[in-house]
Design a protein around this motif. Structure first.
Motif, PDB file in Angstrom:
ATOM      1  N   TRP A   1       1.135   4.045  -2.905  1.00 43.05           N
ATOM      2  CA  TRP A   1       0.896   5.451  -2.565  1.00 43.05           C
ATOM      3  C   TRP A   1       2.052   6.312  -3.070  1.00 43.05           C
ATOM      4  O   TRP A   1       1.836   7.354  -3.699  1.00 43.05           O
TER       5      TRP A   1
ATOM      6  N   ASP B   1       0.834  -1.211   0.000  1.00 41.05           N
ATOM      7  CA  ASP B   1       0.000   0.000   0.000  1.00 41.05           C
ATOM      8  C   ASP B   1       0.867   1.259   0.000  1.00 41.05           C
ATOM      9  O   ASP B   1       0.582   2.216  -0.721  1.00 41.05           O
TER      10      ASP B   1
ATOM     11  N   PRO C   1       2.864  10.419   4.212  1.00 37.77           N
ATOM     12  CA  PRO C   1       1.692   9.567   3.984  1.00 37.77           C
ATOM     13  C   PRO C   1       0.764   9.601   5.200  1.00 37.77           C
ATOM     14  O   PRO C   1       1.138  10.084   6.268  1.00 37.77           O
TER      15      PRO C   1
END
Length: 84
Positions: free
Chosen positions: A22, A18, A65
């Protein structure tokens, strides 16, 4: 002069893919001369961008993030190229 910006983050357990997705989806405007994305054990992601700019230039960088993706704050470094 060529400046390289390094951005490194460690994903929370099981979220490495993930975090990698991203990081790859983040656009930088303007675009760097070159951009490479790496991964390492412990779900680490590293992005290096190269720029034709002065060392102290204001350059676009990848943001932080979401907290649920990372175990700690992003590490950032800036380097000046000394040639091959």
């Amino acid at each position: 002069m060529t400046v390289a910006l390094m951005w490194e983050a460690r994903a929370t357990t099981g979220r490495g893919e993930d975090l990698l997705a991203w990081a790859r989806a983040q656009e930088l405007t303007p675009s760097p001369l070159r951009r490479e994305t790496f991964r390492a054990p412990q779900d680490r992601v590293l992005v290096i961008t190269w720029w034709d700019a002065d060392y102290a230039a204001d350059l676009p960088e990848l943001p932080e993030p979401a907290d649920e993706l990372v175990t700690r704050a992003v590490h950032r470094w800036r380097f000046e190229s000394l040639g091959a």
